[in-house]
Write a protein that holds these residues in place. Structure first.
Motif, PDB file in Angstrom:
ATOM      1  N   ASP A   1       0.839  -1.194   0.000  1.00  0.00           N
ATOM      2  CA  ASP A   1       0.000   0.000   0.000  1.00  0.00           C
ATOM      3  C   ASP A   1       0.884   1.257   0.000  1.00  0.00           C
ATOM      4  OD1 ASP A   1      -2.760   1.087   0.358  1.00  0.00           O
ATOM      5  OD2 ASP A   1      -1.760   2.036   2.051  1.00  0.00           O
ATOM      6  N   GLY A   2       0.413   2.286  -0.687  1.00  0.00           N
ATOM      7  CA  GLY A   2       1.195   3.526  -0.761  1.00  0.00           C
ATOM      8  C   GLY A   2       2.308   3.416  -1.778  1.00  0.00           C
ATOM      9  N   SER A   3       2.051   2.640  -2.844  1.00  0.00           N
ATOM     10  CA  SER A   3       3.148   2.283  -3.752  1.00  0.00           C
ATOM     11  C   SER A   3       3.697   3.473  -4.535  1.00  0.00           C
ATOM     12  CB  SER A   3       2.698   1.175  -4.708  1.00  0.00           C
ATOM     13  OG  SER A   3       1.468   1.509  -5.274  1.00  0.00           O
ATOM     14  N   SER A   4       2.948   4.581  -4.584  1.00  0.00           N
ATOM     15  CA  SER A   4       3.505   5.758  -5.258  1.00  0.00           C
ATOM     16  C   SER A   4       4.713   6.303  -4.490  1.00  0.00           C
ATOM     17  CB  SER A   4       2.436   6.838  -5.421  1.00  0.00           C
ATOM     18  OG  SER A   4       1.887   7.157  -4.176  1.00  0.00           O
TER      19      SER A   4
ATOM     20  N   LYS B   1     -11.545   6.940  -2.305  1.00  0.00           N
ATOM     21  CA  LYS B   1     -10.519   6.134  -2.954  1.00  0.00           C
ATOM     22  C   LYS B   1     -10.189   4.810  -2.255  1.00  0.00           C
ATOM     23  CE  LYS B   1      -5.727   6.481  -4.395  1.00  0.00           C
ATOM     24  NZ  LYS B   1      -4.447   7.183  -4.269  1.00  0.00           N
ATOM     25  N   ILE B   2     -10.401   4.754  -0.957  1.00  0.00           N
ATOM     26  CA  ILE B   2      -9.866   3.638  -0.160  1.00  0.00           C
ATOM     27  C   ILE B   2     -10.696   2.362  -0.370  1.00  0.00           C
ATOM     28  CG2 ILE B   2      -9.325   2.912   2.204  1.00  0.00           C
ATOM     29  CD1 ILE B   2      -7.616   5.320   1.123  1.00  0.00           C
ATOM     30  N   ARG B   3     -10.004   1.249  -0.469  1.00  0.00           N
ATOM     31  CA  ARG B   3     -10.690  -0.036  -0.676  1.00  0.00           C
ATOM     32  C   ARG B   3     -11.186  -0.597   0.659  1.00  0.00           C
ATOM     33  NH1 ARG B   3      -7.019   1.849  -4.615  1.00  0.00           N
ATOM     34  NH2 ARG B   3      -6.864   0.400  -6.356  1.00  0.00           N
TER      35      ARG B   3
ATOM     36  N   TYR C   1      -9.989  10.140   4.322  1.00  0.00           N
ATOM     37  CA  TYR C   1     -10.041  10.203   2.858  1.00  0.00           C
ATOM     38  C   TYR C   1     -11.527  10.216   2.516  1.00  0.00           C
ATOM     39  CZ  TYR C   1      -7.840  10.377  -1.644  1.00  0.00           C
ATOM     40  OH  TYR C   1      -7.394  10.834  -2.846  1.00  0.00           O
TER      41      TYR C   1
ATOM     42  N   ASN D   1      -5.328  14.531   2.340  1.00  0.00           N
ATOM     43  CA  ASN D   1      -4.757  15.173   1.163  1.00  0.00           C
ATOM     44  C   ASN D   1      -5.439  16.532   0.993  1.00  0.00           C
ATOM     45  OD1 ASN D   1      -3.954  16.072  -1.320  1.00  0.00           O
ATOM     46  ND2 ASN D   1      -4.009  14.035  -2.272  1.00  0.00           N
TER      47      ASN D   1
ATOM     48  N   GLU E   1      -8.120  -2.460   2.662  1.00  0.00           N
ATOM     49  CA  GLU E   1      -7.494  -1.433   3.494  1.00  0.00           C
ATOM     50  C   GLU E   1      -8.372  -1.076   4.704  1.00  0.00           C
ATOM     51  OE1 GLU E   1      -5.232   1.392   0.382  1.00  0.00           O
ATOM     52  OE2 GLU E   1      -7.324   1.127  -0.120  1.00  0.00           O
TER      53      GLU E   1
ATOM     54  N   TYR F   1       0.819  14.355   6.418  1.00  0.00           N
ATOM     55  CA  TYR F   1       0.274  13.472   5.367  1.00  0.00           C
ATOM     56  C   TYR F   1       1.401  12.949   4.496  1.00  0.00           C
ATOM     57  CZ  TYR F   1      -2.934  11.719   1.780  1.00  0.00           C
ATOM     58  OH  TYR F   1      -3.639  10.926   0.914  1.00  0.00           O
TER      59      TYR F   1
ATOM     60  N   PHE G   1      -7.042  10.028  10.415  1.00  0.00           N
ATOM     61  CA  PHE G   1      -6.764   9.946   8.982  1.00  0.00           C
ATOM     62  C   PHE G   1      -8.112  10.054   8.283  1.00  0.00           C
ATOM     63  CE2 PHE G   1      -6.888   7.625   5.033  1.00  0.00           C
ATOM     64  CZ  PHE G   1      -5.709   7.965   4.396  1.00  0.00           C
TER      65      PHE G   1
ATOM     66  N   SER H   1       0.702   7.626   2.250  1.00  0.00           N
ATOM     67  CA  SER H   1       0.882   6.175   2.339  1.00  0.00           C
ATOM     68  C   SER H   1       0.102   5.796   3.581  1.00  0.00           C
ATOM     69  CB  SER H   1       2.371   5.891   2.501  1.00  0.00           C
ATOM     70  OG  SER H   1       2.586   4.549   2.791  1.00  0.00           O
ATOM     71  N   MET H   2      -1.058   5.164   3.389  1.00  0.00           N
ATOM     72  CA  MET H   2      -1.998   5.069   4.495  1.00  0.00           C
ATOM     73  C   MET H   2      -1.425   4.331   5.698  1.00  0.00           C
ATOM     74  SD  MET H   2      -6.003   4.418   4.621  1.00  0.00           S
ATOM     75  CE  MET H   2      -6.011   2.795   4.009  1.00  0.00           C
TER      76      MET H   2
HETATM   77  P1  FDP Z   1      -1.445   4.491  -3.201  1.00  0.00           P
HETATM   78  O1  FDP Z   1      -2.462   4.956  -4.185  1.00  0.00           O
HETATM   79  O2  FDP Z   1      -0.092   5.156  -3.379  1.00  0.00           O
HETATM   80  O3  FDP Z   1      -1.317   2.982  -3.101  1.00  0.00           O
HETATM   81  O4  FDP Z   1      -5.252   3.699  -1.144  1.00  0.00           O
HETATM   82  C1  FDP Z   1      -4.001   3.763  -1.650  1.00  0.00           C
HETATM   83  C2  FDP Z   1      -3.206   4.977  -1.219  1.00  0.00           C
HETATM   84  O5  FDP Z   1      -1.925   4.975  -1.744  1.00  0.00           O
HETATM   85  C3  FDP Z   1      -3.087   5.112   0.321  1.00  0.00           C
HETATM   86  O6  FDP Z   1      -2.055   4.335   0.854  1.00  0.00           O
HETATM   87  C4  FDP Z   1      -2.846   6.579   0.501  1.00  0.00           C
HETATM   88  O7  FDP Z   1      -3.236   7.029   1.766  1.00  0.00           O
HETATM   89  C5  FDP Z   1      -3.677   7.175  -0.583  1.00  0.00           C
HETATM   90  O8  FDP Z   1      -3.843   6.179  -1.591  1.00  0.00           O
HETATM   91  C6  FDP Z   1      -3.013   8.394  -1.202  1.00  0.00           C
HETATM   92  O9  FDP Z   1      -3.857   8.959  -2.133  1.00  0.00           O
HETATM   93  P2  FDP Z   1      -3.673  10.466  -2.675  1.00  0.00           P
HETATM   94  O10 FDP Z   1      -2.402  10.470  -3.459  1.00  0.00           O
HETATM   95  O11 FDP Z   1      -4.878  10.708  -3.502  1.00  0.00           O
HETATM   96  O12 FDP Z   1      -3.599  11.351  -1.482  1.00  0.00           O
END
Ligand code: FDP
Length: 362
Positions: free
Chosen positions: A121-124, A279-281, A266, A213, A285, A246, A264, A249-250
């Motif tokens: 999770d938080g792969s960006s 956005k959250i699954r 979203y 965010n 998650e 923030y 937290f 990365s959740m």
């Molecule tokens: P990611 O897309 O990088 O995997 O639900 C996935 C998640 O990360 C969470 O870990 C994180 O909190 C959220 O998305 C970040 O989303 P934003 O970039 O839209 O803030």
């Protein structure tokens, strides 16, 4: 919370000792959490070497939402699958990276549990060396027959038997609950063992941080906008502002807020009225982290009610999320009740499963 105990307690020993309290326990459950701990060690090992081994960077494939997958995602996904496919402890699995249920190969035999996981999770954050995490949850299989089914996977959060996460940060930690408190273990890389470092974690009464965010503010509903102003000490009276933190990365944001207190969020919005859910699954998650937060004395809501009460309707269902100290989350619910009726009109049918999300094919 007790830190720095003199007794050296490995995660294996801790899970084993917890299970000893149940005379009917067969040991299956203990071994299942050990399987996850081993997968975590393997992923942690690759994560810390990611910059060296050229494993980072996106692959050419996309996941079921059309997002480009990072190589480390694929590695983590594969590792968790391979640690669990042959053990006869599971009847099925589901991963955030796969559209459908993951069957157990029949020749290995089936067990009595199902595992859901978000491998990374938080792969960006991978390419910029910020914290990332693995999230997992376990339900007991309840349908007839040997194979696990979608019904076994799509159970309400309040029926979870275990959940946990691993954070790959300045150190690697695994935090889990089986409904008997929340316990944290830090990986000692020298000996390759998770050692008990945070026993019986409780979210502090005095919250320090809110995590959202802020760049999405222009899309927020009126209630959410007012609520965040309240967190900032601008709206309402008699309380100091919370700090804003923030990572995006959740697992990282969640972990900090669990230890320091805070929320937290979203939220959902009406940017696209057919997608009011954020956005959250839910299954990969929100359920797991909600269970952990509630075990630590906090609360998790989608703005309309308890996350753990939501009856899931699809594997990749999304959900707005407010997660943290109970009074902060309740306050968010009250702002939404007072100012976001329009959003609720769009969101509640989706929550009830009357308007299931159409999953975009990769
Ligand atoms: P990611 O897309 O990088 O995997 O639900 C996935 C998640 O990360 C969470 O870990 C994180 O909190 C959220 O998305 C970040 O989303 P934003 O970039 O839209 O803030």
């Amino acid at each position: 919370m007790t830190q720095g105990k003199h007794r050296l307690v490995t995660i294996e020993r801790h899970i084993f000792e917890q299970q000893q309290r149940f005379p009917q326990a067969t040991g299956t459950f203990t071994k299942m959490l050990q399987d996850m701990a081993l997968a975590a060690k393997i992923i942690a090992n690759q994560t810390t070497r990611a910059g060296l081994t050229n494993i980072i960077g996106a692959t050419d494939t996309e996941n079921v939402f059309g997002e480009r997958q990072q190589k480390l995602d694929l590695f983590a996904d594969r590792t968790i699958y391979e640690m669990n496919d042959h053990t006869r402890r599971l009847a099925a699995m589901a991963s955030e990276e796969h559209e459908d249920i993951i069957d157990i190969p029949p020749h290995y035999g089936f067990g009595n549990y199902v595992l859901l996981y978000d491998p990374l999770d938080g792969s960006s954050n991978i390419d910029v060396n910020a914290s990332i995490g693995t999230i997992f949850s376990i339900h007991r299989k309840y349908t007839r027959g040997e194979r696990g089914t979608m019904e076994d996977l799509l159970q309400e959060g309040k029926r979870l038997v275990a959940a946990g996460y691993v954070i790959y940060g300045s150190s690697t930690m695994m935090v889990y609950t089986t409904g008997q408190g929340v316990h944290g273990f830090t990986l000692d890389p020298g000996i390759g063992e998770f050692i008990l470092s945070h026993e019986n974690i409780r979210v502090p009464d005095q919250p320090k941080y809110y995590s959202v965010n802020q760049g999405n503010e222009k899309y927020w509903t009126p209630g959410v906008r007012r609520y965040v102003k309240w967190l900032q000490g601008i709206e309402g009276e008699g309380h100091d502002p919370l700090g804003h933190r923030y990572i995006g990365s959740m697992v990282g944001d969640f972990h900090r807020n669990l230890l320091r207190g805070g929320i937290f969020l979203y939220p959902g919005d009406l940017q696209d009225k057919s997608k009011p859910y954020g956005k959250i699954r839910l299954m990969f998650e929100a359920q797991a982290l909600a269970f952990i937060m509630e075990q630590a004395g906090g609360y998790a809501s989608d703005g309309a009610g308890d996350i753990l009460d939501i009856r899931p309707h699809s594997l990749h269902q999304r959900v707005p999320l407010f997660l943290g100290n109970t009074d902060l989350v309740r306050k968010a619910e009250s702002y939404i009740r007072d100012y976001d009726q329009e959003w609720l009109v769009h969101y509640l049918p989706y929550r009830r499963g009357e308007k299931p999300e159409k999953v975009k094919q990769g």
